[in-house]
Design an enzyme around this catalytic site. Structure first.
Site, PDB file in Angstrom:
ATOM      1  CB  SER A 132      -0.895   0.006   1.247  1.00 50.87           C
ATOM      2  OG  SER A 132      -1.520   1.254   1.423  1.00 50.87           O
ATOM      3  CE1 TYR A 145      -3.536  -2.061   5.633  1.00 52.15           C
ATOM      4  CE2 TYR A 145      -2.945   0.141   4.896  1.00 52.15           C
ATOM      5  CZ  TYR A 145      -3.355  -1.144   4.615  1.00 52.15           C
ATOM      6  OH  TYR A 145      -3.582  -1.524   3.315  1.00 52.15           O
TER       7      TYR A 145
END
Length: 263
Positions: A132, A145
């Site tokens: 990501s 995350y």
């Protein structure tokens, strides 16, 4: 490396982005194996693309080992599975921390380790780790995350160097905000002001490009987000101040709250 005729293992196949990946890989002529922990959803996706399935929970180490054994002939691994893992760290239980770390980081590392050994012995293969843009730029309320995606990025870039000359490539594909399907789209939240989104098909195209061209890093994001993440990676203190002034923390927090309400 060509995907046509290759044995491809796709993790996280039951999500919206996973379905787009399955469609694109099938169109490239890959012999596809899909894995996920929800058997019914996995079967529905597999039936649509003529793929075989292996049910596995990537948070469980024995399941990861079993998956690698069942897919020993894998030529291309596309490690796409991940949990949202957004929100303030203090709101997570120890069990939730473990699951996020296991699925987002430990599982792809272990699966890569087990499959890469067989790939290098054959002198042929490719590993795609789907990360990501959050692996390049930190934002508030996404510390866990960020940790998993920063870790995945470091692992991918270093492993690529380790495997140079073995015939096995390693690529990192990093999407930005993805519309229509996936974690972000499922919340119904809007991206921060001025930031455009990308489609699941663009992510799938990025994966195909990474394999066929042996690309080191493919950032599937609009120009403005790629530039912002590059600056944030080099100058995190500056990026923190810019984010605060632009109200980005508030935008991210609204996205996190939308994710929580959707769970």
């Amino acid at each position: 490396m060509e995907l046509s005729g290759s044995n491809v293992l796709l993790t996280g196949a039951t999500g919206g982005i996973g379905s787009a990946l399955a469609a694109r890989l099938t169109a490239q002529g890959a012999r596809l194996t899909l894995t996920g922990r929800r058997e019914e959803a996995l079967k529905a996706t597999a039936d649509a693309y003529g793929a075989r399935t292996v049910v596995a929970d990537l948070a469980l180490r024995p399941d990861v080992v079993r998956l690698a054994e069942a897919c020993a002939d894998t030529d291309v691994l596309v490690a796409n599975a991940a949990l949202p893992a957004s929100g303030d760290l203090i709101d997570y239980t120890e069990e939730q921390l473990d699951r996020a770390l296991d699925v987002n980081l430990r599982a792809p590392v272990l699966l890569t380790r087990l499959l890469a050994e067989r790939m290098t012995a054959r002198g042929r293969g490719h590993i795609v780790l789907v990360g990501s843009i959050s692996g390049k730029a930190a934002t508030g309320s996404t510390s866990l995350y960020n940790a998993t995606k920063f870790g995945l990025r470091g692992f991918a870039l270093a492993l690529r160097q380790e495997l140079r000359g073995t015939g096995v490539g390693v690529s990192l594909v990093q999407p930005g905000f993805v519309r229509d399907a996936g974690m972000f789209a499922a919340t119904g939240a809007t991206p921060p002001s001025g930031i455009r989104t990308v489609t699941p098909r663009q992510v799938a195209d990025g994966v195909v490009r990474a394999v066929r061209r042996d690309r080191c890093e493919v950032n599937v994001a609009p120009l403005e987000l790629r530039l912002l993440s590059a600056v944030a990676g080099q100058f995190p203190g500056f990026a923190e101040r810019v984010q605060a002034r632009a109200g980005l923390d508030g935008s991210v927090r609204r996205i996190v709250e939308a994710q929580r309400s959707h769970r």
